[in-house]
Design a protein around this motif. Sequence first.
Motif, PDB file in Angstrom:
ATOM      1  N   TYR A 229       0.848  -1.206   0.000  1.00 35.63           N
ATOM      2  CA  TYR A 229       0.000   0.000   0.000  1.00 35.63           C
ATOM      3  C   TYR A 229       0.877   1.246   0.000  1.00 35.63           C
ATOM      4  O   TYR A 229       1.705   1.420   0.894  1.00 35.63           O
ATOM      5  N   LYS A 230       0.683   2.105  -0.956  1.00 35.06           N
ATOM      6  CA  LYS A 230       1.515   3.308  -1.069  1.00 35.06           C
ATOM      7  C   LYS A 230       0.918   4.483  -0.286  1.00 35.06           C
ATOM      8  O   LYS A 230       1.531   5.532  -0.166  1.00 35.06           O
ATOM      9  N   ASP A 231      -0.297   4.304   0.203  1.00 40.04           N
ATOM     10  CA  ASP A 231      -1.022   5.453   0.752  1.00 40.04           C
ATOM     11  C   ASP A 231      -1.519   5.223   2.184  1.00 40.04           C
ATOM     12  O   ASP A 231      -2.653   5.536   2.518  1.00 40.04           O
ATOM     13  N   ILE A 232      -0.629   4.655   3.022  1.00 35.73           N
ATOM     14  CA  ILE A 232      -1.016   4.432   4.423  1.00 35.73           C
ATOM     15  C   ILE A 232      -0.924   5.760   5.184  1.00 35.73           C
ATOM     16  O   ILE A 232       0.093   6.446   5.126  1.00 35.73           O
ATOM     17  N   ASP A 233      -2.003   6.121   5.893  1.00 28.25           N
ATOM     18  CA  ASP A 233      -2.001   7.362   6.686  1.00 28.25           C
ATOM     19  C   ASP A 233      -1.791   7.095   8.177  1.00 28.25           C
ATOM     20  O   ASP A 233      -1.225   7.920   8.883  1.00 28.25           O
ATOM     21  N   VAL A 234      -2.324   5.961   8.646  1.00 34.86           N
ATOM     22  CA  VAL A 234      -2.308   5.693  10.091  1.00 34.86           C
ATOM     23  C   VAL A 234      -1.883   4.239  10.333  1.00 34.86           C
ATOM     24  O   VAL A 234      -2.375   3.327   9.669  1.00 34.86           O
ATOM     25  N   VAL A 235      -0.969   4.057  11.311  1.00 38.52           N
ATOM     26  CA  VAL A 235      -0.635   2.695  11.753  1.00 38.52           C
ATOM     27  C   VAL A 235      -1.129   2.542  13.184  1.00 38.52           C
ATOM     28  O   VAL A 235      -0.784   3.344  14.054  1.00 38.52           O
ATOM     29  N   VAL A 236      -1.958   1.530  13.400  1.00 37.88           N
ATOM     30  CA  VAL A 236      -2.369   1.191  14.755  1.00 37.88           C
ATOM     31  C   VAL A 236      -1.573  -0.061  15.126  1.00 37.88           C
ATOM     32  O   VAL A 236      -1.768  -1.118  14.526  1.00 37.88           O
ATOM     33  N   SER A 237      -0.648   0.081  16.076  1.00 35.84           N
ATOM     34  CA  SER A 237       0.232  -1.034  16.417  1.00 35.84           C
ATOM     35  C   SER A 237      -0.061  -1.431  17.862  1.00 35.84           C
ATOM     36  O   SER A 237       0.082  -0.613  18.774  1.00 35.84           O
ATOM     37  N   GLN A 238      -0.457  -2.680  18.055  1.00 35.86           N
ATOM     38  CA  GLN A 238      -1.017  -3.070  19.356  1.00 35.86           C
ATOM     39  C   GLN A 238      -0.012  -3.248  20.495  1.00 35.86           C
ATOM     40  O   GLN A 238      -0.390  -3.617  21.587  1.00 35.86           O
ATOM     41  N   ASN A 239       1.272  -3.002  20.260  1.00 34.57           N
ATOM     42  CA  ASN A 239       2.190  -2.795  21.401  1.00 34.57           C
ATOM     43  C   ASN A 239       3.425  -2.013  20.957  1.00 34.57           C
ATOM     44  O   ASN A 239       3.678  -1.841  19.757  1.00 34.57           O
ATOM     45  N   ASP A 240       4.174  -1.527  21.944  1.00 37.32           N
ATOM     46  CA  ASP A 240       5.311  -0.654  21.635  1.00 37.32           C
ATOM     47  C   ASP A 240       6.412  -1.380  20.868  1.00 37.32           C
ATOM     48  O   ASP A 240       7.063  -0.785  20.017  1.00 37.32           O
ATOM     49  N   ASP A 241       6.623  -2.653  21.187  1.00 32.20           N
ATOM     50  CA  ASP A 241       7.699  -3.367  20.484  1.00 32.20           C
ATOM     51  C   ASP A 241       7.425  -3.424  18.985  1.00 32.20           C
ATOM     52  O   ASP A 241       8.296  -3.141  18.164  1.00 32.20           O
ATOM     53  N   MET A 242       6.207  -3.780  18.613  1.00 29.27           N
ATOM     54  CA  MET A 242       5.860  -3.806  17.182  1.00 29.27           C
ATOM     55  C   MET A 242       5.991  -2.404  16.593  1.00 29.27           C
ATOM     56  O   MET A 242       6.420  -2.237  15.447  1.00 29.27           O
ATOM     57  N   THR A 243       5.655  -1.397  17.388  1.00 29.25           N
ATOM     58  CA  THR A 243       5.765  -0.011  16.922  1.00 29.25           C
ATOM     59  C   THR A 243       7.215   0.348  16.599  1.00 29.25           C
ATOM     60  O   THR A 243       7.492   0.956  15.572  1.00 29.25           O
TER      61      THR A 243
END
Length: 336
Positions: A229-243
């Motif tokens: 996806y070239k047009d991601i605006d928001v990432v919801v990452s369910q913990n800090d490590d993945m973030t």
Amino acid sequence: MVLLPTILILTIMLGWGFGLFTKIEEESYASETNEEENLIVVGVSQLGSESGWRTANTESVQMAFTKQNGYFMILSNARQKQENQIKAIRNFISQRVDYIVLAPVVESGWETVLQEAKEAEIPVILMDRSVDVADQSLYTALVGTDSVEEGRKAGRWLEEYMIKKRMSDRDINIVVLKGTEGASAQIGRTAGFSIIAGKHNNWHILEQRYADFTIYKGKEVMKDLLKKYKDIDVVVSQNDDMTFGAIEAIRESGRTVGVNGDITIISFDAVHNALEMVADGVINVDIECNPNQGEYISDIIRLLENGQEVEKRYYVEEDVFTMENVTQEVLNGRTY
Ligand code: GYE
């Protein structure tokens, strides 16, 4: 219900300030001397050591169940495998421990072994994540977090952010990095965020992918999503490590993150390193999840020892952190 917040604050101030960063030990065994010393024997089945949050959670039981506090603890690390947790519980039962503390890696599949603990009359206290069982008498109490509410908080923050930026009717593309498949924390956060996202026709969830709550997987999955996806605006990452992993992947792809960047980052846990990134505007918002649960469980055991009734569920207090409220004081007080 919120249990003894003062004890929690004291524990944070005194306990973790000493920097007792012991690794999870291999199982040790209860001996007869413990009975002579009148110690309460607690078998703790920890699900693994996948994240900074988990390390803090393990340290909180190590701080709570000390000999000085009247306990003998047998700690077992399941390394993300339910079968290891089931084995550990059976071991605890055969050693006739007084209490079992279980942080279950996944929600389902616990009936048989919990029934065995019940028949052996050993109370089971769930820590952090919950189990999906029809018979609620299979565990005595749960000390954990309200993960559906955490997911909702993430959604509500995004709603307000869009309004503040006068962009609430703009189309936005969202990807979700989910934690471990089948884990209650993952299931709850996914559900909570979806409830809010479902109210907005202009929020497009492009994809939701499991990334196991680890830095490595977070980076790998994010890399893949960025290619797709070239047009991601928001990432919801369910913990800090993945973030942490996802941010690396985004930067390597040439895109920017955070308050002044082009991808908005929503994270969960609020461990120290992540809060620093919130203060620096790299992570937009971090939904706090409190790992200091050992002391609460000890309080419950004391009540049970005195023959008192306990509640079924205890949720710890949790905040939402953005650049505006991560003060130096908050950073200094954060020991995990
Ligand atoms: O968010 C994550 C950990 O179950 C709430 O598990 C816990 C989650 C936490 O690995 O970092």
